[in-house]
Enzyme design. Structure first.
Site, short mmCIF file in Angstrom:
data_model
loop_
_atom_site.label_atom_id
_atom_site.label_comp_id
_atom_site.label_asym_id
_atom_site.label_seq_id
_atom_site.Cartn_x
_atom_site.Cartn_y
_atom_site.Cartn_z
N ASP A 267 0.37 -0.66 5.80
CA ASP A 267 -0.79 -1.37 5.26
C ASP A 267 -2.04 -0.68 5.82
O ASP A 267 -2.24 -0.62 7.03
CB ASP A 267 -0.75 -2.84 5.68
CG ASP A 267 -1.59 -3.72 4.77
OD1 ASP A 267 -1.69 -3.41 3.57
OD2 ASP A 267 -2.15 -4.71 5.26
N ASP B 283 0.83 -1.21 0.00
CA ASP B 283 0.00 0.00 0.00
C ASP B 283 0.86 1.26 0.00
O ASP B 283 0.59 2.21 -0.74
CB ASP B 283 -0.91 0.01 1.23
CG ASP B 283 -2.03 -1.00 1.13
OD1 ASP B 283 -2.27 -1.52 0.02
OD2 ASP B 283 -2.68 -1.28 2.17
N LYS C 222 -6.02 -0.55 6.40
CA LYS C 222 -7.16 -1.46 6.52
C LYS C 222 -8.40 -0.68 6.94
O LYS C 222 -8.31 0.36 7.59
CB LYS C 222 -6.87 -2.56 7.56
CG LYS C 222 -5.69 -3.45 7.23
CD LYS C 222 -5.93 -4.28 5.98
CE LYS C 222 -4.76 -5.21 5.69
NZ LYS C 222 -4.94 -5.95 4.42
#
Length: 338
Positions: free
Chosen positions: A257, A244, A259
């Site tokens: 990352d 990411d 989420k």
């Protein structure tokens, strides 16, 4: 016979005077004089009964211990089956591939300048299949993980129906793509969400506004973005993934990352296999010749749709090494299945 003493006055002085009364019969209650009723225990041999009680009490009560109680239970009901306590996973990978690039060069210290790198995923025509990190983790879930996932799916289908559940998953996927797209726009431009929210926020879909507000305080600590939505590949271990973001969080270079979640995830354990995923990405980046630097730390950011401040879970270099070993085990298991 009762004697009653009285005190009388004689010339200003007091002197005792005794009077005797004769009582021929005194009874408080007539029933006291009645005959005793016959008890069914009157015929019991009390001496023998007392001896028996003492014998039972001395041999059955005072000598009872946990060991004798357990022996009696095992004699009556069979041996007790005890479940051993869970043991930590002491397995080690068959081959411990290095997490960092072995050789150290001056290139690892290249200046952090220029726009973030974005390497698109390209699968060679007719080439060998290279599995993704996501695919490998999905196919090596533990039986317990599979059980809970299936139970959640059945519960959602019972509540929403087959079509409703399909629409629900499609919406989650769509919201995730919109969220990452908005993030990419902000990180590539070098601006902050506060700047965007004052002028350009209306251009973002309403579905992502809550998520962006949730991570606004995290974005303030992000700097020196080096890669966004970029492919990494480990040629030796033959797997790939799309990170990411690679940037500095509070001064530390991390694989980041992003989420999204409907439920709060305040602890790293709430993120399930995400730490393994981040470690796998970092190991691939560190071996990928397209990246002239090394990343030892990770960051998992969980954003919430209602705008609640996101949780940021940092992965130190020590933790990343532990999750890297777990990733190597999952990779070996994947290969054995194939």
């Amino acid at each position: 016979m009762f004697i009653v003493k009285r005190v009388v006055s004689a010339g200003g002085s007091f002197a005792p005077h005794c009077t005797s009364l004769s009582v021929s019969h005194f009874s408080a209650c007539h029933c006291l004089a009645s005959s005793r009723r016959h008890s069914p225990y009157s015929s019991v041999d009390r001496e023998r009964y007392t001896s028996l009680v003492k014998s039972v009490m001395s041999s059955r009560v005072s000598s009872q211990t946990p060991e004798t109680l357990q022996a009696e239970d095992e004699h009556m009901y069979g041996p007790v089956v005890r479940t051993p306590p869970p043991r930590p996973d002491m397995r080690v990978p068959k081959t411990l591939h290095p997490f960092l690039r072995c050789e150290t060069t001056e290139e690892t210290q290249e200046p952090e300048s220029g726009p973030p790198v974005r390497i698109s995923l390209k699968r060679e025509q007719g080439g060998s299949f290279v599995p993704s990190v996501t695919r490998i983790l999905q196919q090596t879930l533990s039986p317990e993980q599979i059980f809970y996932l299936e139970r959640w799916k059945r519960r959602m289908i019972a509540e929403l129906g087959e079509d409703g559940f399909k629409e629900y998953t499609q919406n989650l996927f769509r919201q995730g793509k919109l969220f990452h797209s908005a993030l990419e726009d902000i990180l590539m431009s070098g601006s902050t969400w506060k700047d965007k929210s004052l002028s350009e926020a209306p251009k973002y879909p309403s579905e992502v506004l809550g998520y962006m507000e949730s991570i606004s305080h995290i974005l303030e600590d992000i700097s020196a973005v080096r890669a966004i939505e970029s492919t990494v590949q480990h040629d030796t271990l033959n797997y790939l993934g799309i990170v990411d973001c690679v940037a500095r969080y509070r001064g530390v270079l991390c694989i980041i990352d992003w989420k999204t979640s409907d439920k709060p995830k305040p602890f790293l354990s709430n993120t399930y296999d995400n730490p393994i995923q981040v470690a796998a990405y970092a190991g691939a980046l560190n071996s990928d010749e397209n990246y002239k630097y090394q990343v030892e730390n990770g960051l998992i950011v969980v954003a919430y749709k209602d705008g609640t401040p996101a949780h940021a879970h940092q992965l130190s270099s020590e933790l990343m090494l532990e999750y890297w070993k777990t990733w190597l085990l999952r990779l070996e298991e994947f290969r054995e299945q194939r």
